[in-house]
Structure formats: C-alpha cells, structure tokens
Write an enzyme that holds these catalytic residues in place. Structure first.
Site, PDB file in Angstrom:
ATOM      1  N   ASP A  55      -3.658   5.314   6.398  1.00  0.00           N
ATOM      2  CA  ASP A  55      -4.006   6.681   6.726  1.00  0.00           C
ATOM      3  C   ASP A  55      -5.226   6.465   8.088  1.00  0.00           C
ATOM      4  OD1 ASP A  55      -4.496   9.410   6.765  1.00  0.00           O
ATOM      5  OD2 ASP A  55      -5.728   9.305   5.288  1.00  0.00           O
ATOM      6  N   GLU A 103       0.783  -1.326   0.094  1.00  0.00           N
ATOM      7  CA  GLU A 103       0.104  -0.016  -0.164  1.00  0.00           C
ATOM      8  C   GLU A 103       0.796   1.186   0.027  1.00  0.00           C
ATOM      9  OE1 GLU A 103      -2.604   1.460  -0.744  1.00  0.00           O
ATOM     10  OE2 GLU A 103      -3.951   1.386   0.818  1.00  0.00           O
ATOM     11  N   ASP A 104       0.229   2.294  -0.492  1.00  0.00           N
ATOM     12  CA  ASP A 104       0.982   3.333  -0.661  1.00  0.00           C
ATOM     13  C   ASP A 104       1.138   4.108   0.916  1.00  0.00           C
ATOM     14  OD1 ASP A 104      -1.620   4.380  -0.708  1.00  0.00           O
ATOM     15  OD2 ASP A 104      -1.183   5.710  -2.533  1.00  0.00           O
ATOM     16  N   PHE A 107      -0.599  16.222   3.659  1.00  0.00           N
ATOM     17  CA  PHE A 107      -1.028  15.427   2.301  1.00  0.00           C
ATOM     18  C   PHE A 107       0.022  15.467   1.437  1.00  0.00           C
ATOM     19  CE2 PHE A 107      -3.452  14.808  -1.535  1.00  0.00           C
ATOM     20  CZ  PHE A 107      -4.531  13.893  -1.142  1.00  0.00           C
ATOM     21  N   ARG A 145       0.958  11.610 -10.010  1.00  0.00           N
ATOM     22  CA  ARG A 145       1.441  10.311  -9.475  1.00  0.00           C
ATOM     23  C   ARG A 145       2.784   9.803 -10.053  1.00  0.00           C
ATOM     24  NH1 ARG A 145      -2.806   7.340  -7.426  1.00  0.00           N
ATOM     25  NH2 ARG A 145      -4.894   7.570  -8.488  1.00  0.00           N
TER      26      ARG A 145
END
Ligand code: IMP
Length: 181
Positions: free
Chosen positions: A105, A101-102, A154, A167
C-alpha cells in the site's frame, strides 16, 4: 460454508481468479529460484492465507517464517509508524528470502522489513505481494511478484481484514467506506 451475501460486500476477485494468479506466481518464483532453496517469510496476519496457497504453488525446497508488524488497527487508515511485534525465528543470513505480503500500500511496512532483513545479509531478498496499490505509495518500493495491481480501494477477504473481521472470506471483496459494517 461462508458465502459473500452481505450486501455491502462486492467481489473484486473470485477464489478461482485468485487461484489461477497464485499458480502463475508460484511458477515464476520456481523458475527464478533455479533449483535453490527458499525461506518464505509471511507478514502476519494478512498474508497467512496467501502464503499457504503460494507455498504449495512453488516447486522448491521451502521453509516458513513469520513476522508481525504494527498494522492499521481498527480503522482503514495507517498510523504511519511501523513497529516490529514478532521477529524472525531463524537467521536468514546467506539464504534466499521471499517476503510474502497481502497488500503493498504506502510501502512503509515493506520498506521497513526490507531494510531490517538486508542487515542480516541474505543471499537474495525478493518480495511477493498479492495486491499492489501503486497510487498510495509513500516509500519508493516495488514488489518482484505482484498478483493484482488495484486502484485505491479498501479490500477484505482471503486473509485481509477490516478490524480483524472478514479474513476468512474466500474471495477478495470491496468494502464500501460508507458502510464498513
Ligand atoms: P503499507 O505499509 O501501507 O504498505 O501497508 C500494508 C498493510 O496495510 C497491509 O499488509 C495490510 O495489512 C494493510 N492494508 C492496506 N490496504 C488494505 C486494504 O485495502 N485492506 C486491508 N488491509 C489493508
């Protein structure tokens, strides 16, 4: 070549820092596998670049699969609901699975995927996330491998987007909430 020249973008981690950390994560994953095979499951689309680099840092026989879940949409806030848009192509029963996963959160996405995948009885199920924002957690979940732990910022680049943009930035950058464009 794409460079980070937009004045709203500040680099948080350079491509060199990311490369070093991903190599370390790959080494640790390789050691933990003890020669066994691995199925790397990338969470589209944000984890695509991380998976591509991490996979080449893992010295083991590995296959890839991908899932897609509902995401943030066009804004910076989560809707709270997680929906599976694309399922696994192959069964993970009896396999060593690494979810890639990036960002971890709120934890809603990975809690959902973990529950879903455990129903298939994998041999092992681990999580690798490039970034972790522990202060944002709603669901109690930790990753087994964390690239960088960050505060509530963010970020974009290295696979991560704002409204599908950015991206392909090679570095991980900060996006100012006041000046998102
Ligand atoms: P969670 O379900 O709240 O843990 O959300 C995880 C997903 O939210 C990540 O895979 C990203 O797609 C998205 N996300 C969370 N924080 C950011 C960010 O700072 N930049 C870009 N996407 C983010």
């Amino acid at each position: 070549m794409l460079t980070v020249t937009n004045r709203d973008l500040e680099v948080l981690y350079t491509r060199e820092q990311i490369g070093t950390r991903v190599a370390e994560m790959g080494l640790q994953i390789t050691q933990d596998l003890k020669g066994e095979k691995l199925v790397m499951v990338g969470v589209l689309k944000g984890a695509a670049i991380f998976l591509a680099d991490l996979a080449r840092a893992v010295d083991a026989e590995a296959t890839f699969d991908f899932v897609a879940v509902s995401s943030y949409g066009k804004g910076q806030r989560s809707s709270g609901a997680v929906k599976l848009i694309k399922d696994l192509d192959q069964s993970i029963e009896g396999k060593n699975v690494l979810i890639v996963e990036d960002i971890l959160d709120t934890g809603l996405t990975l809690s959902y995927l973990r529950k879903l995948f455990l129903q298939q009885h994998p041999r092992s199920l681990r999580i690798a996330t490039l970034l972790d924002k522990p202060s944002r957690r709603i669901e109690k979940i930790d990753a087994d491998y964390v690239g960088f732990s960050i505060p509530n910022l963010f970020v974009i680049g290295y696979g991560m987007d704002y409204a599908e943009r950015y991206r392909n930035l090679p570095d991980i950058c900060l996006m100012s909430p006041e000046h998102p464009e």
